[in-house]
Design a protein around this motif. Sequence first.
Motif, PDB file in Angstrom:
ATOM      1  N   LYS A 277       0.857  -1.184   0.000  1.00 36.66           N
ATOM      2  CA  LYS A 277       0.000   0.000   0.000  1.00 36.66           C
ATOM      3  C   LYS A 277       0.892   1.231   0.000  1.00 36.66           C
ATOM      4  O   LYS A 277       1.846   1.320   0.782  1.00 36.66           O
ATOM      5  N   ALA A 278       0.596   2.165  -0.884  1.00 37.50           N
ATOM      6  CA  ALA A 278       1.479   3.316  -1.040  1.00 37.50           C
ATOM      7  C   ALA A 278       0.688   4.573  -1.377  1.00 37.50           C
ATOM      8  O   ALA A 278      -0.438   4.511  -1.889  1.00 37.50           O
ATOM      9  N   PHE A 279       1.328   5.722  -1.084  1.00 38.72           N
ATOM     10  CA  PHE A 279       0.704   7.018  -1.327  1.00 38.72           C
ATOM     11  C   PHE A 279       1.716   7.967  -1.945  1.00 38.72           C
ATOM     12  O   PHE A 279       2.927   7.860  -1.703  1.00 38.72           O
ATOM     13  N   SER A 280       1.220   8.891  -2.735  1.00 36.75           N
ATOM     14  CA  SER A 280       2.095   9.901  -3.326  1.00 36.75           C
ATOM     15  C   SER A 280       2.522  10.881  -2.231  1.00 36.75           C
ATOM     16  O   SER A 280       1.980  10.875  -1.124  1.00 36.75           O
ATOM     17  N   ARG A 281       3.475  11.737  -2.527  1.00 42.13           N
ATOM     18  CA  ARG A 281       3.956  12.695  -1.525  1.00 42.13           C
ATOM     19  C   ARG A 281       2.852  13.662  -1.102  1.00 42.13           C
ATOM     20  O   ARG A 281       2.903  14.234  -0.012  1.00 42.13           O
ATOM     21  N   SER A 282       1.847  13.834  -1.951  1.00 42.38           N
ATOM     22  CA  SER A 282       0.737  14.720  -1.588  1.00 42.38           C
ATOM     23  C   SER A 282      -0.421  13.951  -0.933  1.00 42.38           C
ATOM     24  O   SER A 282      -1.462  14.523  -0.636  1.00 42.38           O
ATOM     25  N   GLY A 283      -0.230  12.623  -0.748  1.00 40.50           N
ATOM     26  CA  GLY A 283      -1.246  11.840  -0.037  1.00 40.50           C
ATOM     27  C   GLY A 283      -2.175  11.038  -0.920  1.00 40.50           C
ATOM     28  O   GLY A 283      -3.074  10.359  -0.423  1.00 40.50           O
ATOM     29  N   GLY A 284      -2.005  11.091  -2.232  1.00 33.45           N
ATOM     30  CA  GLY A 284      -2.872  10.351  -3.148  1.00 33.45           C
ATOM     31  C   GLY A 284      -2.577   8.852  -3.126  1.00 33.45           C
ATOM     32  O   GLY A 284      -1.413   8.443  -3.070  1.00 33.45           O
ATOM     33  N   LYS A 285      -3.623   8.037  -3.175  1.00 35.84           N
ATOM     34  CA  LYS A 285      -3.454   6.584  -3.169  1.00 35.84           C
ATOM     35  C   LYS A 285      -2.843   6.109  -4.483  1.00 35.84           C
ATOM     36  O   LYS A 285      -3.261   6.524  -5.566  1.00 35.84           O
TER      37      LYS A 285
END
Length: 298
Positions: A277-285
Amino acid sequence: FKKYEELGFLKKSKYPILYSIEDESAMGEDDIQDADSNPVEKQEFTLLKFRLGKDYLVAATLRPETIYGQTNLWINPDVDYVRVKVGNENWILSKESFEKIKYQKESVELISDFKDNIIGKKVVAPGIGKEIIILPSKFVDGDRGTGIVTSVPSDTPFDYVALKELKENKKLQKDYGLNKETIKELLKIEVIKIIKTDRYGDNSAVEIVEKNDITKQDDSRLEKLTQDIYKEGFHNGVLLGNCGAYSGMKVIEAKEKVKEDLIKKSEADIMYETSRKAFSRSGGKIIVAIFDDQWFID
């Protein structure tokens, strides 16, 4: 890049990429939280189609060669499932996986929420044409794969522990609302040996679970033990004589062959998933999306 193009090193094609829905952008390692120390890879799952009436319950697996060891199907009563139209078929899967699959398939349409109580019902398992029962388990994650898991207790520690716990824990049976007929079918389930390795023999999950005295599905050791078994089975495993046309074949060769054969028979499909599970630096899935007209270095 103009020079690369002149030299024929660039090509335009359809391709799976790491993608953030919120950012509406492809994601590289530097765009993803902690990806420099904990990389995010694209994983290819085989989607197995289990027939239930006019629908298919779709389970995602990294190990299509283990279909001969299937004993039951797992769903999580706490997960929200939906019925979606994919091409000309109706698929049942988790709401989270629908949000991913619509970025990977050309024709995907939400039909409705799926609220039916199907625990205790039977589905026809792909590849083996055998009826297996649907059982409940909390280890099934709605945001991993399709939120439905096929059970191969001989080679998957999670499956073996979940099956053992459900068989032996009467309170758990009551909490899930299992009726007498379902419990009777549950107690009849036996492990089916399908793969042999020098390290773990022909009953790897059972051996490793009993050796480590694991009794609960939430035991933190299960993830590591599962990876160890998968790695050993993939590189050094051989399919036993009850695996049809693939009997005696090395797992490393059979995996791709079984997948291809199931897809040809329309008993399986493909889905891509992130390795964690991962997210972009701005919090996007982060998900895996397939887009056309993408430029790539050949």
